[in-house]
Scaffold this active site. Structure first.
Site, short mmCIF file in Angstrom:
data_model
loop_
_atom_site.label_atom_id
_atom_site.label_comp_id
_atom_site.label_asym_id
_atom_site.label_seq_id
_atom_site.Cartn_x
_atom_site.Cartn_y
_atom_site.Cartn_z
N SER A 160 1.02 -1.33 -0.15
CA SER A 160 0.14 0.06 0.01
C SER A 160 0.78 1.05 0.07
O SER A 160 1.60 1.32 -0.77
CB SER A 160 -0.78 -0.06 1.26
OG SER A 160 -1.86 0.97 1.03
N HIS A 166 -4.76 -5.40 -1.69
CA HIS A 166 -5.70 -5.16 -0.41
C HIS A 166 -6.82 -6.15 -0.58
O HIS A 166 -7.95 -5.99 -0.91
CB HIS A 166 -6.37 -3.81 -0.53
CG HIS A 166 -5.41 -2.59 -0.36
ND1 HIS A 166 -4.71 -2.40 -1.24
CD2 HIS A 166 -5.15 -2.02 0.69
CE1 HIS A 166 -3.82 -1.22 -0.97
NE2 HIS A 166 -4.18 -0.91 0.41
N GLU A 185 -1.89 -2.35 -8.31
CA GLU A 185 -2.75 -2.90 -7.49
C GLU A 185 -3.73 -1.49 -6.69
O GLU A 185 -2.68 -0.38 -6.83
CB GLU A 185 -2.56 -3.79 -6.53
CG GLU A 185 -1.58 -3.52 -5.56
CD GLU A 185 -2.32 -2.76 -4.26
OE1 GLU A 185 -3.41 -3.01 -3.83
OE2 GLU A 185 -1.56 -2.06 -3.65
#
Length: 306
Positions: free
Chosen positions: A109, A277, A207
């Protein structure tokens, strides 16, 4: 390419929050996961600090990071969570200190910013994988995600096949290159800076979470205009969680957006990877050599430790 040393039973891992504040109850709930592996835990001095949407001031978060890097008893740094904030400390990181003390660095992330700056500064392999407070603390943290953390103990190739998830071929082909990338919005934030993502000849992983199709469209358009898509040797489309349009108005689907930006590329592109995620979360080293084959519908990634 610098491979960090593997972990051994009895080693110590450092846990810090270089971005947003961690929920300490969740973090403490995740600690036994590592203790059962025979690992000791050292928490950062400022792990429970809160400075608005940041886990302490920039100086505190940077100090925790440097402290864990310099501490020779700490063999790996596994971040508590992402959120926002690593880009704020990137320019002040002592990359030479990391080069002199290479060790496992694990997260995803917002940690994408650190993965990118560290790899491009000193060529250290880092790891895109689940974190304590944001993932491992969950009651439904699955066995596959848990097993993949074992890659830190023993050098081994990773193999992603359709036994894990259904994969969709967007552009056929086969390519080999260093695996780079991560969170799309964080990669976009590097553009035009000294830390701009280099995709030339690389397999680019993308992502994200919570981004509607029009937002993914805008970010892919920026990557395209910056030449990052055409420079890549191949593209791996990971999980785009919570990407549904939030308002009842006309929208392209995420699949249409992917088609618009990937279909005309001259490199292989495959989507459907459970990387990001999501659960399961297929953890991968970044910076090692990987091979993408759409004919076999496989992704093979070289070991990230020595």
């Amino acid at each position: 390419m610098i491979l960090p040393e593997r972990l051994y039973y009895g080693d110590t891992i450092g846990v810090i929050a270089p971005a947003s504040p961690a929920d300490m109850k969740r973090l403490n709930r995740a600690i036994p996961f590592f203790e059962k592996m025979g690992l000791n835990i050292r928490l950062g001095n400022y792990i429970d600090e809160v400075h608005g949407y940041l886990a302490g001031t920039d100086e505190q978060r940077l100090a925790d990071f440097h402290d864990m890097i310099a501490d020779t008893s700490v063999k790996a740094i596994i971040f508590a969570r992402g959120g926002y904030g690593t880009g704020r400390i990137a320019k002040d990181i002592d990359y030479e200190l990391i080069k002199q003390n290479p060790k496992i660095i694990w997260g995803y992330s917002d940690i994408t910013y650190l993965h990118t700056t560290i790899r491009q500064a000193i060529d250290l392999v880092t790891f895109h994988g689940p974190m304590l407070a944001s993932d491992i603390a969950d009651a439904d943290f699955d066995s596959l995600s848990a097993r993949l953390i074992q890659q830190l103990f023993k050098p081994a190739k990773l193999f992603y096949t359709e036994d894990i998830s259904s994969l969709q071929v967007l552009v056929p082909g086969e390519a080999t290159g260093a695996l780079v990338g991560g969170n799309l919005s964080l990669l976009i934030s590097t553009l035009g800076t000294a830390y701009e993502i280099d995709t030339t000849g690389k397999l680019l992983l993308l992502e994200d979470i919570g981004e509607e199709p029009y937002r993914v469209d805008a970010m892919l358009n920026q990557l395209k205009l910056a030449g990052k898509l055409t420079d890549a040797a191949g593209i791996i489309v990971g999980d785009f969680a919570e990407a549904e349009p939030k308002k009842e108005k006309p929208s392209l689907s995420l699949e249409q957006v992917f088609h618009d930006y990937f279909a005309d590329l001259q490199c292989p592109v495959m989507s459907g990877f459970k990387i990001g995620h999501c659960l399961p979360h297929f953890s991968v080293p970044l910076g090692t050599s990987a091979k993408l084959s759409t004919a076999k519908k496989t992704l093979t990634v070289d070991a990230g430790v020595k």
